[in-house]
Enzyme design. Structure first.
Site, PDB file in Angstrom:
ATOM      1  N   ASP A 120      40.838  35.311  47.339  1.00 48.36           N
ATOM      2  CA  ASP A 120      41.236  34.262  48.274  1.00 48.36           C
ATOM      3  C   ASP A 120      40.120  33.241  48.431  1.00 48.36           C
ATOM      4  O   ASP A 120      38.955  33.488  48.088  1.00 48.36           O
ATOM      5  CB  ASP A 120      41.599  34.856  49.632  1.00 48.36           C
ATOM      6  CG  ASP A 120      42.888  35.661  49.592  1.00 48.36           C
ATOM      7  OD1 ASP A 120      43.696  35.416  48.660  1.00 48.36           O
ATOM      8  OD2 ASP A 120      43.092  36.523  50.457  1.00 48.36           O
ATOM      9  N   TYR A 144      46.130  44.221  47.524  1.00 43.34           N
ATOM     10  CA  TYR A 144      45.816  43.294  48.620  1.00 43.34           C
ATOM     11  C   TYR A 144      44.902  44.020  49.611  1.00 43.34           C
ATOM     12  O   TYR A 144      45.340  44.850  50.406  1.00 43.34           O
ATOM     13  CB  TYR A 144      47.101  42.835  49.311  1.00 43.34           C
ATOM     14  CG  TYR A 144      47.973  41.943  48.443  1.00 43.34           C
ATOM     15  CD1 TYR A 144      47.662  40.595  48.287  1.00 43.34           C
ATOM     16  CD2 TYR A 144      49.088  42.447  47.791  1.00 43.34           C
ATOM     17  CE1 TYR A 144      48.451  39.762  47.500  1.00 43.34           C
ATOM     18  CE2 TYR A 144      49.891  41.616  47.003  1.00 43.34           C
ATOM     19  CZ  TYR A 144      49.560  40.286  46.861  1.00 43.34           C
ATOM     20  OH  TYR A 144      50.347  39.471  46.080  1.00 43.34           O
TER      21      TYR A 144
END
Length: 478
Positions: free
Chosen positions: A321, A437
């Site tokens: 990210d 994730y």
């Protein structure tokens, strides 16, 4: 001494070319005159006659041989009924929208290549021609078999076969281009693509379809005579039996365009990202940039500029990210550069790496940058062995761009490191399968990831900062 060797070498080369030219002339003079004159009378050009008799090599680039054969024809500047001007270097230019006749095509191509300032050591030709040309070739070969099949030269020619229009065009261009570009022709990454089209192509396709249907009807009972396929109009054989196959004649040449290009170069390496405000790829929402920069633009942009290419594509082994740092040995990546003008050397690659690493903002660093082949893709596809599994549904934060699926992911190991003086904060070290994730594994994503750190501890858990410290892959480590 060196000058003397050079002069001797050039003299030897000149003698070889003279011998080869003499051999070419003999091959042309030995062609059967009756067949040559008939083909010329039907509007077949000199180079097409060469290829119909199976001649190869420099004869297609030999002006004396072409002039000798053309002089036997009563007509001049007639558009070839077989190649529609392709082998006469006569064409309709799509670039200038003009009709050009008997052009010096090798010189035109060489000038264009030089104007684009490509670096190359070899070149190769790619040719695309309309299917109507092949249709005409097949028709004429059938005619020649019927007309001259009993003659000895035709029986000998059966062993060598006919040269295609594509190969004849390459023979016509390669030898002069080698001289003009001062390099040899061989399969490499620099290509020159020639594309010919014709307005009668669609009609020719329809004629082939209609002819095939006629043959089919005759075979199933309308006629018991199915013999050789003759060419109608002026190229008729003595037999009227069989399916009629029209030789498409044209009153205009093919449309022609060409361009040069280089196949992609691939650069592989590893990148480190030190900022929590840099995305991996360019991220724009409603015309507003997210973050101050991207890894893709910093690395790919510098490589593209150095290679002077038309564009690039950035590929990485996974992603982090925008607010996640990439540390340790870095993340593997590939940069694919399209149509580069410069050939990157080892020193060139090192200079690019140094330039990226010396940027003032120090947002991104590159390690082990190198020029790789397409095998770099295989290295990027490496996976890991599966062990402990975690069931993850697509996180809420990415549902707008990812399918709502359940995916099993693996947590290989994890350990907790206490922070002195705090009972609520700690460091979590973990090794996971690619694509896990991590943020959702910590807080559970409203129950969409299970188990999670929160469910294991039986409390609410939030992630404050995340760093990737290693990517377990062997590629581009050294």
């Amino acid at each position: 001494m060196e000058e003397q060797k050079k002069e001797e070498s050039l003299k030897h080369l000149g003698e070889e070319e003279e011998e080869e030219e003499e051999s070419v002339s003999e091959s042309v003079r030995d062609l059967p005159s009756d067949a040559v004159k008939e083909l010329l009378s039907e509007g077949v050009c000199a180079r097409c006659i060469f290829r119909l008799f199976g001649l190869q090599g420099r004869v297609y680039a030999s002006p004396p041989s072409i002039s000798f054969l053309s002089s036997l024809s009563a007509t001049t500047h007639q558009l070839c009924t077989l190649c529609f001007g392709i082998l006469q270097f006569t064409y309709y230019s799509d670039d200038t929208q003009t009709l050009l006749q008997n052009q010096n095509l090798p010189l035109l191509i060489a000038d264009t290549v030089k104007r684009h300032a490509y670096q190359f050591h070899t070149f190769s030709l790619e040719v695309s021609i309309p299917p109507i040309i092949l249709n005409n070739d097949n028709s004429l070969r059938s005619y020649m078999k019927t007309k001259f099949g009993s003659q000895s030269w035709f029986q000998e020619n059966l062993h060598t076969g006919c040269i295609s229009t594509k190969d004849a065009l390459k023979f016509s261009l390669i030898y002069p281009l080698e001289d003009l570009l001062e390099c040899k022709s061989s399969m490499g990454n620099f290509r020159i693509r020639l594309t010919y089209t014709h307005t009668k192509a669609s009609k020719g396709d329809q004629n082939r379809s209609d002819s095939a249907e006629t043959c089919k009807r005759r075979k199933i009972g309308e006629s018991n005579l199915v013999g050789e396929i003759p060419i109608s109009n002026s190229l008729e054989n003595d037999s009227s039996d069989g399916c009629e196959f029209l030789l498409e004649k044209a009153n205009e040449p093919c449309h022609f365009t060409f361009f040069c290009y280089r196949t992609p170069f691939y650069f592989g390496g590893r990148y480190l990202k030190y900022s929590r405000n840099v995305s991996q790829t360019c991220w724009i929402i409603d015309d507003e940039r997210m973050g101050e920069a991207s890894v893709e633009e910093i690395i790919g942009g510098n490589i593209l500029q150095a290679c002077q290419g038309d564009g690039f594509k950035f590929h990485a082994a996974g992603r982090e990210d925008i607010d996640v740092r990439m540390l340790g040995p870095g993340r593997p990546f590939l940069v694919e550069v399209q149509n580069a003008r410069h050939i990157p050397s080892e020193l060139f690659v090192k200079d690019v790496e140094k330039k990226i690493n010396n940027m003032e903002n120090k947002l991104v660093r590159v390690k082990n940058l190198k020029l790789v082949g397409s095998e770099g893709w295989d290295l990027m596809r490496e996976g890991e062995a599966e062990k402990q599994k975690v069931l993850q549904r697509t996180p809420i934060r990415v549902l707008h761009r990812r399918s709502p699926l359940e995916r099993e992911k693996i947590i290989h190991w994890m350990k907790i490191e206490a922070i002195a003086g705090s009972s609520q904060y700690f460091l979590l070290h973990l090794c996971t399968q690619a694509g896990t994730y991590i943020k959702e594994f910590v807080h559970g994503d409203l129950g969409r990831t299970y188990p999670s750190i929160g469910s294991i501890l039986g409390c609410r858990a939030e992630i404050l900062q995340l760093d990737v410290t290693d990517i377990k892959m062997e590629c581009f480590l050294t």
